[in-house]
Structure formats: structure tokens, C-alpha cells
Design a protein around this motif. Structure first.
Motif, short mmCIF file in Angstrom:
data_model
loop_
_atom_site.label_atom_id
_atom_site.label_comp_id
_atom_site.label_asym_id
_atom_site.label_seq_id
_atom_site.Cartn_x
_atom_site.Cartn_y
_atom_site.Cartn_z
N HIS A 252 0.82 -1.22 0.00
CA HIS A 252 0.00 0.00 0.00
C HIS A 252 0.85 1.27 0.00
O HIS A 252 0.48 2.27 -0.62
CB HIS A 252 -0.93 0.02 1.21
N LEU A 253 1.98 1.23 0.69
CA LEU A 253 2.87 2.39 0.78
C LEU A 253 4.27 2.00 0.34
O LEU A 253 4.64 0.82 0.37
CB LEU A 253 2.92 2.93 2.22
N LYS A 254 5.04 3.00 -0.05
CA LYS A 254 6.42 2.75 -0.44
C LYS A 254 7.32 3.84 0.15
O LYS A 254 6.90 4.97 0.38
CB LYS A 254 6.57 2.71 -1.95
N VAL A 255 8.57 3.46 0.38
CA VAL A 255 9.57 4.39 0.88
C VAL A 255 10.29 5.01 -0.32
O VAL A 255 10.71 4.30 -1.23
CB VAL A 255 10.59 3.68 1.79
N VAL A 256 10.39 6.34 -0.30
CA VAL A 256 11.10 7.07 -1.35
C VAL A 256 12.46 7.51 -0.80
O VAL A 256 12.52 8.17 0.24
CB VAL A 256 10.29 8.30 -1.81
N GLU A 257 13.50 7.14 -1.48
CA GLU A 257 14.85 7.46 -1.01
C GLU A 257 15.15 8.95 -1.20
O GLU A 257 14.80 9.54 -2.23
CB GLU A 257 15.88 6.64 -1.77
N VAL A 258 15.82 9.54 -0.19
CA VAL A 258 16.33 10.91 -0.27
C VAL A 258 17.81 10.81 0.09
O VAL A 258 18.17 10.89 1.28
CB VAL A 258 15.59 11.87 0.68
N PRO A 259 18.70 10.62 -0.91
CA PRO A 259 20.11 10.33 -0.62
C PRO A 259 20.80 11.36 0.26
O PRO A 259 21.71 11.01 1.03
CB PRO A 259 20.74 10.30 -2.03
N GLU A 260 20.39 12.62 0.16
CA GLU A 260 21.07 13.68 0.92
C GLU A 260 20.56 13.83 2.34
O GLU A 260 21.05 14.66 3.10
CB GLU A 260 20.91 15.02 0.21
N LEU A 261 19.54 13.03 2.70
CA LEU A 261 18.86 13.25 3.97
C LEU A 261 18.72 11.96 4.77
O LEU A 261 18.27 10.94 4.25
CB LEU A 261 17.47 13.84 3.73
N SER A 262 19.11 12.02 6.03
CA SER A 262 18.90 10.90 6.95
C SER A 262 18.33 11.47 8.24
O SER A 262 18.97 12.33 8.87
CB SER A 262 20.21 10.16 7.21
N ILE A 263 17.15 11.03 8.62
CA ILE A 263 16.52 11.52 9.85
C ILE A 263 16.41 10.36 10.84
O ILE A 263 15.60 9.45 10.67
CB ILE A 263 15.12 12.11 9.58
N THR A 264 17.26 10.39 11.84
CA THR A 264 17.20 9.38 12.89
C THR A 264 16.93 10.06 14.22
O THR A 264 17.19 11.26 14.39
CB THR A 264 18.51 8.58 12.98
N ARG A 265 16.42 9.32 15.14
CA ARG A 265 16.12 9.85 16.47
C ARG A 265 16.13 8.68 17.45
O ARG A 265 16.14 7.52 17.06
CB ARG A 265 14.73 10.51 16.49
N TRP A 266 16.07 9.04 18.71
CA TRP A 266 15.95 8.03 19.76
C TRP A 266 14.57 8.15 20.40
O TRP A 266 14.02 9.24 20.52
CB TRP A 266 17.02 8.22 20.83
N PHE A 267 14.03 7.02 20.78
CA PHE A 267 12.92 6.99 21.73
C PHE A 267 13.57 6.99 23.11
O PHE A 267 14.53 6.25 23.35
CB PHE A 267 12.05 5.75 21.56
N TYR A 268 13.03 7.80 24.02
CA TYR A 268 13.65 7.98 25.34
C TYR A 268 12.74 7.53 26.48
O TYR A 268 11.53 7.78 26.46
CB TYR A 268 13.98 9.46 25.57
N PHE A 269 13.34 6.89 27.48
CA PHE A 269 12.70 6.79 28.78
C PHE A 269 12.76 8.18 29.40
O PHE A 269 13.81 8.83 29.36
CB PHE A 269 13.42 5.81 29.70
N VAL A 270 11.66 8.64 29.97
CA VAL A 270 11.66 9.97 30.58
C VAL A 270 11.00 9.90 31.94
O VAL A 270 10.01 9.18 32.14
CB VAL A 270 10.95 11.00 29.66
#
Length: 295
Positions: A252-270
């Protein structure tokens, strides 16, 4: 007294004897009796009762300040003198921001209850700002959030790393397999509501790349609604890789590559600043182990 104070605080937070009883796994009459006994013990009325609503009296507000101080002292005392290996609790109540609550926690909760048959598990879900406010209000011992919203009154510990990817419908014929950053101005986007940790992370990542604001056509209140929306439109969205696995597999959905961009993050215990109880630390370790079992 510790038990009575905890009940008093829960009634204050929920503004309801019924809701307090539900959260504490007690009967409503038992909660009402505890509050009545407290008021009789000190000869003061702590709550104004008007129909189904209640509010603190002036004496109740004064009592609340002492109650909060006492609860902090009890917790610190438990941390200082309790067993190095605390018993597993009968109930767990945590808060999690939306992406984590929908796509990470359910599997862990199921594993926990498979091994602890009598465990009661309560999950409060909301955006990052909402969960942090519940923790600050003392309504949750700890939570798990997404985003970079750092509040100096809270402490944060990494839980799981996540990646946000550009997604669109497989029916979007105008979409290529790869898109450059300078083409973003030609795309129509759908995004989460203000206060969302996901939205904040995306905005910060794009800002670092010198990308102006996205051309947002639609704002929706959950990842599920965005995924459903994408299936019937030619719009794009940045979504957690945890959230789209099934939709990609189903075609149903597809991932589109953006070679110049990488968005990573952490999930945090708070949790609130100050100290970490051994029980909370034990639960955090169990959550990490539970997540790794699902990988």
C-alpha cells in the motif's frame, strides 16, 4: 498514611473519585471512605463536592503541598532502603507518545503478560508534550517519548533508535524511487499536529539542511490517519520505520529514497529529575529486553 496520601493525590489529579479508584485498582466507595477518614482525622474539608465534580478547598490546597512533599520523601526512602532486586509489580502504568504506544509497546506488553499472568498493564498514550506534562504532574512514574523536547525538570535515557523515512502511496505514479532535496518544493505533504515529537524532529532535521518549510496540505492527529490518508492521495509524509512495516509489505505504501537526507532519532525513557528508583530501573531493563526479543 502513605497509602492515604497516594489516594488523596490521585483524586486531586483526576478530579474524580471514580477515576481515581479505577487508576488505583480500588472500589469507588473505598476511595471515598479514605478521603472522608482523612478529613475527619484533621478536622478539615479538603474537597468541595458539587454533583459529579469536585475541587480542592483552600485547606485542600495547603494539604496537597504537604502530601507531595511526603510522597517524595517516601519514594526516596524506598529507593534508599528497599531490596536491591525489588519484586515485580502487580500493575504497571506508563505513558508513551503515539508512535511508541501504537507500534512498540503492545508487543512488549503482551510478552510481559505471557510471563506474568496476574499483571495489570495500563498504557496512557498521547503526543510527546502531553506525556511529559503527565510526568511533571506526578500522574506517571515514567514514560517513553519521541522527539528532542528536552525539559530541564525531566531526565532522559535512550531506549530505541528510530528512522523517519519519506513515504507515499504505491499508486502515486508521479513519484520516483528517489527524490532530491531541491525537489521538495514540488511535493505536497501531510504532517502530524503541533506538539508531536515526530513533527519536531522532522522540522529540526530539514532546518539543518537549509530546507524551508514544507508545503503542508493536511495536518492529522495520528500516524494511523496519515497512513490511511496517503493510500488515497498523491501526498508525501515522513513516518517512523516502525509504523509502516506492514503497509510496505502489503504493497500500500512505499519508501522514497532521499540520498542527501537521513533523519534518525531516539525513543527515550523519561522521568522526573532527582533520582531513579530500583523498580523503575528494573522495568526499563525489562522493556529493553522485551523490545530486543521482537527484533
Amino acid at each position: 498514611m502513605d497509602h492515604k496520601i497516594k489516594i488523596f493525590k490521585e483524586v486531586v489529579l483526576t478530579k474524580s473519585f471514580t477515576k481515581a479508584a479505577k487508576n488505583l485498582y480500588m472500589s469507588q466507595p473505598a476511595v471515598s471512605k479514605t478521603i472522608k477518614n482523612l478529613e475527619e482525622e484533621y478536622g478539615k474539608a479538603f474537597f468541595l463536592r458539587e454533583g459529579n465534580s469536585i475541587a480542592l478547598t483552600h485547606e485542600g490546597e495547603r494539604f496537597l503541598k504537604y502530601a507531595e512533599s511526603l510522597l517524595d520523601i517516601y519514594t526516596k526512602m524506598e529507593h534508599e532502603f528497599s531490596s536491591e532486586n525489588p519484586a515485580f509489580p502487580d500493575s504497571i502504568k506508563i505513558g508513551a507518545s503515539t508512535t511508541i504506544a501504537q507500534y512498540v509497546i503492545p508487543k512488549i506488553a503482551a510478552l510481559l503478560q505471557n510471563t506474568h499472568k496476574d499483571l495489570s498493564f495500563q498504557l496512557i498514550s498521547g503526543n510527546t508534550g502531553y506525556i511529559q506534562q503527565l510526568i511533571l504532574n506526578g500522574q506517571l512514574d515514567f514514560g517513553i517519548i519521541e522527539g528532542e523536547n528536552q525539559n530541564t525538570r525531566l531526565s532522559y535515557e535512550p531506549f530505541v533508535k528510530d528512522e523517519l523515512v519519506l513515504v507515499t502511496s504505491t499508486k502515486n505514479k508521479a513519484s520516483k524511487e528517489e527524490i532530491r532535496l531541491d525537489q521538495f518544493g514540488d511535493l505536497d505533504f501531510v504532517e502530524r499536529e503541533s506538539g508531536s515529537g515526530t513533527r519536531e524532529v522532522i522540522a529540526n532535521a530539514l532546518k539543518k539542511q537549509g530546507i524551508p518549510e514544507l508545503k503542508v496540505k493536511t495536518t492529522l492527529g495520528s500516524t494511523e490517519s496519515i497512513k490511511a490518508y496517503l493510500r488515497y492521495s498523491n501526498h508525501f509524509a515522513f513516518l517512523s520505520i516502525h509504523a509502516i512495516n506492514q503497509e510496505v509489505l502489503d504493497g500500500h505504501l512505499k519508501v522514497v529514497e532521499v540520498p542527501e537526507l537521513s533523519i534518525t532519532r531516539w525513543f527515550y525513557f523519561v522521568k522526573r529529575q532527582g533520582f531513579q528508583s530500583r523498580l523503575n530501573q528494573k522495568l526499563e531493563n525489562i522493556f529493553v529486553e522485551g523490545y530486543n526479543k521482537n527484533e
